[in-house]
Motif scaffolding. Structure first.
Motif, PDB file in Angstrom:
ATOM      1  N   ILE A  79       0.839  -1.198   0.000  1.00  0.00           N
ATOM      2  CA  ILE A  79       0.000   0.000   0.000  1.00  0.00           C
ATOM      3  C   ILE A  79       0.876   1.251   0.000  1.00  0.00           C
ATOM      4  CG2 ILE A  79      -0.226   0.178   2.503  1.00  0.00           C
ATOM      5  CD1 ILE A  79      -3.261   0.725   1.920  1.00  0.00           C
ATOM      6  N   VAL A  80       0.501   2.233  -0.803  1.00  0.00           N
ATOM      7  CA  VAL A  80       1.262   3.472  -0.924  1.00  0.00           C
ATOM      8  C   VAL A  80       0.372   4.646  -0.511  1.00  0.00           C
ATOM      9  CG1 VAL A  80       2.507   5.014  -2.474  1.00  0.00           C
ATOM     10  CG2 VAL A  80       2.692   2.536  -2.767  1.00  0.00           C
ATOM     11  N   MET A  81       0.914   5.487   0.362  1.00  0.00           N
ATOM     12  CA  MET A  81       0.218   6.673   0.842  1.00  0.00           C
ATOM     13  C   MET A  81       0.891   7.892   0.219  1.00  0.00           C
ATOM     14  SD  MET A  81      -1.666   5.180   3.294  1.00  0.00           S
ATOM     15  CE  MET A  81      -2.142   6.504   4.370  1.00  0.00           C
ATOM     16  N   THR A  82       0.125   8.740  -0.435  1.00  0.00           N
ATOM     17  CA  THR A  82       0.687   9.928  -1.077  1.00  0.00           C
ATOM     18  C   THR A  82       0.007  11.166  -0.522  1.00  0.00           C
ATOM     19  OG1 THR A  82       1.080   8.677  -3.112  1.00  0.00           O
ATOM     20  CG2 THR A  82       1.143  11.076  -3.261  1.00  0.00           C
ATOM     21  N   GLN A  83       0.804  12.008   0.115  1.00  0.00           N
ATOM     22  CA  GLN A  83       0.268  13.249   0.667  1.00  0.00           C
ATOM     23  C   GLN A  83       0.650  14.430  -0.235  1.00  0.00           C
ATOM     24  OE1 GLN A  83       1.327  12.142   5.221  1.00  0.00           O
ATOM     25  NE2 GLN A  83       0.243  14.082   4.960  1.00  0.00           N
ATOM     26  N   SER A  84      -0.281  15.354  -0.364  1.00  0.00           N
ATOM     27  CA  SER A  84      -0.010  16.549  -1.160  1.00  0.00           C
ATOM     28  C   SER A  84      -0.690  17.762  -0.528  1.00  0.00           C
ATOM     29  CB  SER A  84      -0.495  16.355  -2.595  1.00  0.00           C
ATOM     30  OG  SER A  84      -1.888  16.111  -2.634  1.00  0.00           O
ATOM     31  N   PRO A  85      -0.065  18.951  -0.703  1.00  0.00           N
ATOM     32  CA  PRO A  85       1.271  19.125  -1.262  1.00  0.00           C
ATOM     33  C   PRO A  85       2.336  18.728  -0.238  1.00  0.00           C
ATOM     34  CG  PRO A  85       0.449  21.206  -0.454  1.00  0.00           C
ATOM     35  CD  PRO A  85      -0.665  20.207  -0.241  1.00  0.00           C
ATOM     36  N   ALA A  86       3.581  18.706  -0.655  1.00  0.00           N
ATOM     37  CA  ALA A  86       4.654  18.420   0.284  1.00  0.00           C
ATOM     38  C   ALA A  86       4.806  19.558   1.285  1.00  0.00           C
ATOM     39  CB  ALA A  86       5.960  18.179  -0.475  1.00  0.00           C
ATOM     40  N   THR A  87       4.649  20.782   0.801  1.00  0.00           N
ATOM     41  CA  THR A  87       4.713  21.974   1.638  1.00  0.00           C
ATOM     42  C   THR A  87       3.550  22.875   1.295  1.00  0.00           C
ATOM     43  OG1 THR A  87       7.130  21.853   1.703  1.00  0.00           O
ATOM     44  CG2 THR A  87       6.127  23.930   2.370  1.00  0.00           C
ATOM     45  N   LEU A  88       2.927  23.415   2.322  1.00  0.00           N
ATOM     46  CA  LEU A  88       1.790  24.315   2.143  1.00  0.00           C
ATOM     47  C   LEU A  88       2.088  25.607   2.893  1.00  0.00           C
ATOM     48  CD1 LEU A  88      -1.102  24.553   1.015  1.00  0.00           C
ATOM     49  CD2 LEU A  88      -1.925  23.608   3.172  1.00  0.00           C
ATOM     50  N   SER A  89       2.128  26.716   2.167  1.00  0.00           N
ATOM     51  CA  SER A  89       2.394  28.018   2.778  1.00  0.00           C
ATOM     52  C   SER A  89       1.068  28.739   2.977  1.00  0.00           C
ATOM     53  CB  SER A  89       3.321  28.847   1.889  1.00  0.00           C
ATOM     54  OG  SER A  89       4.565  28.199   1.740  1.00  0.00           O
TER      55      SER A  89
ATOM     56  N   PRO B 143      -0.124  -2.901   8.601  1.00  0.00           N
ATOM     57  CA  PRO B 143      -0.874  -1.790   9.170  1.00  0.00           C
ATOM     58  C   PRO B 143       0.048  -0.656   9.564  1.00  0.00           C
ATOM     59  CG  PRO B 143      -0.518  -3.437  10.841  1.00  0.00           C
ATOM     60  CD  PRO B 143       0.055  -3.995   9.571  1.00  0.00           C
ATOM     61  N   GLY B 144      -0.532   0.482   9.824  1.00  0.00           N
ATOM     62  CA  GLY B 144       0.252   1.586  10.344  1.00  0.00           C
ATOM     63  C   GLY B 144       1.102   2.284   9.318  1.00  0.00           C
ATOM     64  N   THR B 145       0.790   2.132   8.041  1.00  0.00           N
ATOM     65  CA  THR B 145       1.560   2.796   6.987  1.00  0.00           C
ATOM     66  C   THR B 145       1.274   4.291   6.980  1.00  0.00           C
ATOM     67  OG1 THR B 145       1.198   0.796   5.680  1.00  0.00           O
ATOM     68  CG2 THR B 145       2.205   2.678   4.565  1.00  0.00           C
TER      69      THR B 145
ATOM     70  N   GLU C 160       7.688   5.214  10.813  1.00  0.00           N
ATOM     71  CA  GLU C 160       7.664   3.803  10.414  1.00  0.00           C
ATOM     72  C   GLU C 160       7.213   2.949  11.595  1.00  0.00           C
ATOM     73  OE1 GLU C 160      10.568   0.607   8.138  1.00  0.00           O
ATOM     74  OE2 GLU C 160      11.472   2.014   9.562  1.00  0.00           O
ATOM     75  N   TRP C 161       6.205   2.123  11.365  1.00  0.00           N
ATOM     76  CA  TRP C 161       5.768   1.177  12.378  1.00  0.00           C
ATOM     77  C   TRP C 161       6.738  -0.006  12.412  1.00  0.00           C
ATOM     78  CZ3 TRP C 161       3.421  -3.755  10.959  1.00  0.00           C
ATOM     79  CH2 TRP C 161       3.094  -4.530  12.077  1.00  0.00           C
ATOM     80  N   ILE C 162       7.143  -0.413  13.616  1.00  0.00           N
ATOM     81  CA  ILE C 162       8.073  -1.524  13.768  1.00  0.00           C
ATOM     82  C   ILE C 162       7.334  -2.798  14.184  1.00  0.00           C
ATOM     83  CG2 ILE C 162      10.089  -2.397  14.998  1.00  0.00           C
ATOM     84  CD1 ILE C 162      10.867   0.551  15.539  1.00  0.00           C
ATOM     85  N   ALA C 163       6.568  -2.695  15.256  1.00  0.00           N
ATOM     86  CA  ALA C 163       5.899  -3.880  15.800  1.00  0.00           C
ATOM     87  C   ALA C 163       4.866  -3.456  16.826  1.00  0.00           C
ATOM     88  CB  ALA C 163       6.915  -4.811  16.464  1.00  0.00           C
TER      89      ALA C 163
ATOM     90  N   ASN D 145       6.376  -5.502  11.415  1.00  0.00           N
ATOM     91  CA  ASN D 145       6.498  -4.974  10.068  1.00  0.00           C
ATOM     92  C   ASN D 145       7.314  -5.985   9.247  1.00  0.00           C
ATOM     93  OD1 ASN D 145       7.324  -3.541   7.729  1.00  0.00           O
ATOM     94  ND2 ASN D 145       7.020  -1.605   8.804  1.00  0.00           N
ATOM     95  N   PRO D 146       6.776  -6.432   8.115  1.00  0.00           N
ATOM     96  CA  PRO D 146       7.502  -7.438   7.326  1.00  0.00           C
ATOM     97  C   PRO D 146       8.917  -7.019   6.950  1.00  0.00           C
ATOM     98  CG  PRO D 146       5.265  -7.204   6.524  1.00  0.00           C
ATOM     99  CD  PRO D 146       5.472  -6.105   7.537  1.00  0.00           C
ATOM    100  N   SER D 147       9.129  -5.735   6.779  1.00  0.00           N
ATOM    101  CA  SER D 147      10.450  -5.256   6.364  1.00  0.00           C
ATOM    102  C   SER D 147      11.495  -5.400   7.468  1.00  0.00           C
ATOM    103  CB  SER D 147      10.368  -3.790   5.926  1.00  0.00           C
ATOM    104  OG  SER D 147      10.076  -2.952   7.032  1.00  0.00           O
ATOM    105  N   LEU D 148      11.055  -5.588   8.703  1.00  0.00           N
ATOM    106  CA  LEU D 148      11.971  -5.681   9.850  1.00  0.00           C
ATOM    107  C   LEU D 148      11.833  -6.993  10.605  1.00  0.00           C
ATOM    108  CD1 LEU D 148      11.397  -2.077  11.230  1.00  0.00           C
ATOM    109  CD2 LEU D 148      13.471  -2.884  10.085  1.00  0.00           C
TER     110      LEU D 148
END
Lengths: 108, 120
Positions: free
Chosen positions: A2-12, A96-98, B46-49, B60-63
């Motif tokens: 899963i990929v999380m993309t936030q925008s914009p990187a900077t907001l003034s 989870p937790g991404t 980054e979540w570890i565990a 986390n699978p990566s760790l």
């Protein structure tokens, strides 16, 4: 993955103005999305969870919306203490937790 | 008010094992998940565990191959061990607790964080 993309990187933004931050997810996470605020040298602070529920003690100027893959954090009238980095986090899909990479809200 | 405090060495040599402990005060560990997170300098989170108070764990699978999380509810503590560390493991390490009973995320209570540097 899963990929999380936030925008914009900077907001003034000027104090008193509205700020709108976006978080896009590569797979549906229903409403299992949270927003955190982090100031330099501090731990993250939970603002919003369940996409739209404010955590305890969070001012009403913070609001969250969205579901599925598109989410928004709105700060209705920026106060000086709101200038910080904001992260979204999904907790629906494995792993989870991404987190997203963050949006920095800076003073214009 | 629940409070969490990380403790452990701030400097670890490459290839050695990083060990941290989180002490919980102001509340019971029962019925909650307890997590370790990290943030490399200037980078994101980054979540570890995480571990349930019963001892059930997720990594986390990566760790996963290098990480062990454990809990001692009698001492109100949980711990992290990360083996074979490299410079890429240099980060601020946070311990944290979920906002609601029996759900690991999102994280409402956080420790202040402890910087661990991997260097010879």
């Amino acid at each position: 993955e899963i990929v999380m993309t936030q925008s914009p990187a900077t907001l003034s933004v000027s104090p008193g103005e509205r700020a709108t931050l976006s978080c896009r997810v590569s797979q549906s996470v229903a409403t299992n999305l949270a927003w955190y605020q982090q100031k330099p040298g501090q731990a993250p602070r939970l603002l919003i969870y369940g996409a739209s529920t404010r955590a305890t003690g969070i001012p009403a100027r913070f609001s969250g919306s969205g579901s599925g893959t598109e989410f928004t954090l709105t700060i209705s009238s920026l106060q000086s203490e709101d200038f910080a980095v904001y992260y979204c986090q999904q907790y629906n899909n494995w792993p989870p937790g991404t987190f997203g990479q963050g949006t920095k809200v800076e003073i214009k | 008010q629940v409070q969490l405090q990380e403790s452990g060495p701030g400097l670890v040599k490459p290839s050695e094992t990083l060990s941290l402990t989180c002490t919980v005060s102001g509340g019971s560990m029962s019925n909650y998940y307890w997590s370790w997170m990290r943030q490399a300098p200037g980078k994101g989170l980054e979540w570890i565990a995480y571990i349930y108070y019963t001892g059930s764990t997720n990594y986390n699978p990566s760790l996963e191959s290098r990480v062990t999380i454990s809990i001692d509810t009698s001492k109100n503590q949980f711990s992290l061990r990360l083996s074979s560390v490299t410079a890429a493991d240099t980060a601020v390490y946070y311990c944290a607790r979920g906002v609601e009973v029996a759900t690991p995320f999102p994280l409402h209570y956080w420790g202040q964080g402890t910087l661990v540097t991997v260097s010879s």
